[in-house]
Design a protein around this motif. Structure first.
Motif, PDB file in Angstrom:
ATOM      1  N   UNK A  38     122.967   3.987 -31.801  1.00  0.00           N
ATOM      2  CA  UNK A  38     122.176   3.885 -30.579  1.00  0.00           C
ATOM      3  C   UNK A  38     122.819   4.438 -29.323  1.00  0.00           C
ATOM      4  N   UNK A  39     123.952   5.086 -29.432  1.00  0.00           N
ATOM      5  CA  UNK A  39     124.583   5.686 -28.268  1.00  0.00           C
ATOM      6  C   UNK A  39     124.016   7.077 -28.026  1.00  0.00           C
ATOM      7  N   UNK A  40     123.985   7.488 -26.775  1.00  0.00           N
ATOM      8  CA  UNK A  40     123.667   8.876 -26.451  1.00  0.00           C
ATOM      9  C   UNK A  40     124.954   9.659 -26.639  1.00  0.00           C
ATOM     10  N   UNK A  41     124.924  10.684 -27.488  1.00  0.00           N
ATOM     11  CA  UNK A  41     126.145  11.404 -27.846  1.00  0.00           C
ATOM     12  C   UNK A  41     125.978  12.893 -27.587  1.00  0.00           C
ATOM     13  N   UNK A  42     126.974  13.449 -26.924  1.00  0.00           N
ATOM     14  CA  UNK A  42     127.101  14.895 -26.815  1.00  0.00           C
ATOM     15  C   UNK A  42     128.381  15.276 -27.531  1.00  0.00           C
ATOM     16  N   UNK A  43     128.301  16.286 -28.368  1.00  0.00           N
ATOM     17  CA  UNK A  43     129.455  16.793 -29.102  1.00  0.00           C
ATOM     18  C   UNK A  43     129.814  18.145 -28.511  1.00  0.00           C
ATOM     19  N   UNK A  44     131.064  18.297 -28.085  1.00  0.00           N
ATOM     20  CA  UNK A  44     131.534  19.535 -27.481  1.00  0.00           C
ATOM     21  C   UNK A  44     132.700  20.085 -28.283  1.00  0.00           C
ATOM     22  N   UNK A  45     132.554  21.303 -28.774  1.00  0.00           N
ATOM     23  CA  UNK A  45     133.649  21.984 -29.463  1.00  0.00           C
ATOM     24  C   UNK A  45     134.295  22.943 -28.464  1.00  0.00           C
ATOM     25  N   UNK A  46     135.619  22.840 -28.364  1.00  0.00           N
ATOM     26  CA  UNK A  46     136.361  23.635 -27.396  1.00  0.00           C
ATOM     27  C   UNK A  46     137.655  24.116 -28.055  1.00  0.00           C
ATOM     28  N   UNK A  47     138.168  25.260 -27.627  1.00  0.00           N
ATOM     29  CA  UNK A  47     139.376  25.809 -28.248  1.00  0.00           C
ATOM     30  C   UNK A  47     139.129  26.048 -29.729  1.00  0.00           C
ATOM     31  N   UNK A  48     140.133  25.762 -30.572  1.00  0.00           N
ATOM     32  CA  UNK A  48     139.962  25.968 -32.017  1.00  0.00           C
ATOM     33  C   UNK A  48     138.824  25.134 -32.613  1.00  0.00           C
ATOM     34  N   UNK A  49     138.393  24.095 -31.913  1.00  0.00           N
ATOM     35  CA  UNK A  49     137.308  23.254 -32.408  1.00  0.00           C
ATOM     36  C   UNK A  49     136.007  24.003 -32.619  1.00  0.00           C
ATOM     37  N   UNK A  50     135.828  25.127 -31.937  1.00  0.00           N
ATOM     38  CA  UNK A  50     134.572  25.877 -32.102  1.00  0.00           C
ATOM     39  C   UNK A  50     134.425  26.448 -33.499  1.00  0.00           C
ATOM     40  N   UNK A  51     135.521  26.479 -34.247  1.00  0.00           N
ATOM     41  CA  UNK A  51     135.455  27.042 -35.598  1.00  0.00           C
ATOM     42  C   UNK A  51     134.505  26.268 -36.520  1.00  0.00           C
ATOM     43  N   UNK A  52     134.214  24.999 -36.211  1.00  0.00           N
ATOM     44  CA  UNK A  52     133.267  24.263 -37.055  1.00  0.00           C
ATOM     45  C   UNK A  52     131.856  24.827 -36.919  1.00  0.00           C
ATOM     46  N   UNK A  53     131.606  25.598 -35.858  1.00  0.00           N
ATOM     47  CA  UNK A  53     130.292  26.216 -35.664  1.00  0.00           C
ATOM     48  C   UNK A  53     130.225  27.632 -36.221  1.00  0.00           C
ATOM     49  N   UNK A  54     131.336  28.144 -36.718  1.00  0.00           N
ATOM     50  CA  UNK A  54     131.390  29.506 -37.258  1.00  0.00           C
ATOM     51  C   UNK A  54     130.664  29.530 -38.601  1.00  0.00           C
ATOM     52  N   UNK A  74     120.088  13.068 -33.113  1.00  0.00           N
ATOM     53  CA  UNK A  74     119.957  13.153 -31.661  1.00  0.00           C
ATOM     54  C   UNK A  74     121.216  13.567 -30.922  1.00  0.00           C
ATOM     55  N   UNK A  75     122.245  13.982 -31.639  1.00  0.00           N
ATOM     56  CA  UNK A  75     123.470  14.432 -30.985  1.00  0.00           C
ATOM     57  C   UNK A  75     123.215  15.795 -30.346  1.00  0.00           C
ATOM     58  N   UNK A  76     123.590  15.923 -29.089  1.00  0.00           N
ATOM     59  CA  UNK A  76     123.506  17.204 -28.394  1.00  0.00           C
ATOM     60  C   UNK A  76     124.745  18.017 -28.785  1.00  0.00           C
ATOM     61  N   UNK A  90     130.599  35.660 -31.332  1.00  0.00           N
ATOM     62  CA  UNK A  90     129.323  35.857 -30.655  1.00  0.00           C
ATOM     63  C   UNK A  90     128.314  34.848 -31.194  1.00  0.00           C
ATOM     64  N   UNK A  91     127.233  34.659 -30.457  1.00  0.00           N
ATOM     65  CA  UNK A  91     126.210  33.674 -30.825  1.00  0.00           C
ATOM     66  C   UNK A  91     125.706  33.899 -32.249  1.00  0.00           C
ATOM     67  N   UNK A  92     125.566  35.144 -32.677  1.00  0.00           N
ATOM     68  CA  UNK A  92     125.020  35.415 -34.014  1.00  0.00           C
ATOM     69  C   UNK A  92     126.001  35.060 -35.134  1.00  0.00           C
ATOM     70  N   UNK A  93     127.249  34.741 -34.810  1.00  0.00           N
ATOM     71  CA  UNK A  93     128.231  34.314 -35.800  1.00  0.00           C
ATOM     72  C   UNK A  93     128.356  32.788 -35.851  1.00  0.00           C
ATOM     73  N   UNK A  94     127.526  32.096 -35.068  1.00  0.00           N
ATOM     74  CA  UNK A  94     127.668  30.658 -34.890  1.00  0.00           C
ATOM     75  C   UNK A  94     126.417  29.922 -35.356  1.00  0.00           C
ATOM     76  N   UNK A  95     126.606  28.660 -35.778  1.00  0.00           N
ATOM     77  CA  UNK A  95     125.466  27.778 -35.986  1.00  0.00           C
ATOM     78  C   UNK A  95     124.875  27.454 -34.613  1.00  0.00           C
ATOM     79  N   UNK A  96     123.628  27.042 -34.602  1.00  0.00           N
ATOM     80  CA  UNK A  96     122.915  26.792 -33.354  1.00  0.00           C
ATOM     81  C   UNK A  96     123.559  25.666 -32.547  1.00  0.00           C
ATOM     82  N   UNK A  97     123.837  25.951 -31.285  1.00  0.00           N
ATOM     83  CA  UNK A  97     124.383  24.971 -30.343  1.00  0.00           C
ATOM     84  C   UNK A  97     124.181  25.504 -28.936  1.00  0.00           C
ATOM     85  N   UNK A  98     124.190  24.598 -27.986  1.00  0.00           N
ATOM     86  CA  UNK A  98     124.125  24.999 -26.586  1.00  0.00           C
ATOM     87  C   UNK A  98     125.493  25.571 -26.196  1.00  0.00           C
TER      88      UNK A  98
END
Length: 119
Positions: A38-54, A74-76, A90-98
């Motif tokens: 029930x928490x409002x959650x935003x997940x932010x990948x930064x630095x090497x963490x962005x690799x989970x979206x590759x 409902x996680x942003x 680039x965006x086309x190498x990543x899973x969808x995220x803001x």
């Protein structure tokens, strides 16, 4: 502390990349569990963490499945633009995220009183 009528808000920041697959996967699980509680959650990948979206790596199917579960809960999902540029993704190498300015998001969430968890 949030009022009884106010939803608790949590920013989960991932700085760990694919070199620590088990840890990165555990952090994704934490964000998912927080959202299902029930928490409002935003997940932010930064630095090497962005690799989970590759989207084109060996662990991509596992990350894609978890990111989809998080989105459904409902996680942003957000990725740092500067980190993407530094790694050359680039965006086309990543899973969808803001795509956001990661440092600004962290500062904004702190000002707004969010709980910030960094891994």
């Amino acid at each position: 502390m949030a009022d009884a009528g106010e939803q608790q808000r949590t920013l989960v920041v991932l700085t760990t990349g694919k070199e620590a697959f088990m840890r990165a996967n555990a952090v994704l699980q934490v964000a998912l569990v927080l959202a299902t509680q029930g928490l409002q959650v935003q997940f932010l990948a930064i630095g090497p963490g962005i690799e989970v979206f590759k989207s084109n790596q060996r662990n991509s199917p596992q990350f894609a499945e978890m990111l989809n579960k998080m989105r459904e809960a409902g996680v942003q999902l957000s990725v740092c633009q500067v980190s993407m540029e530094n790694i050359g993704l680039t965006r086309d190498q990543m899973f969808d995220a803001e795509i956001v300015m990661g440092g600004r998001v962290i500062a904004q969430r702190i000002r707004e009183g969010w709980t910030v968890l960094t891994f």
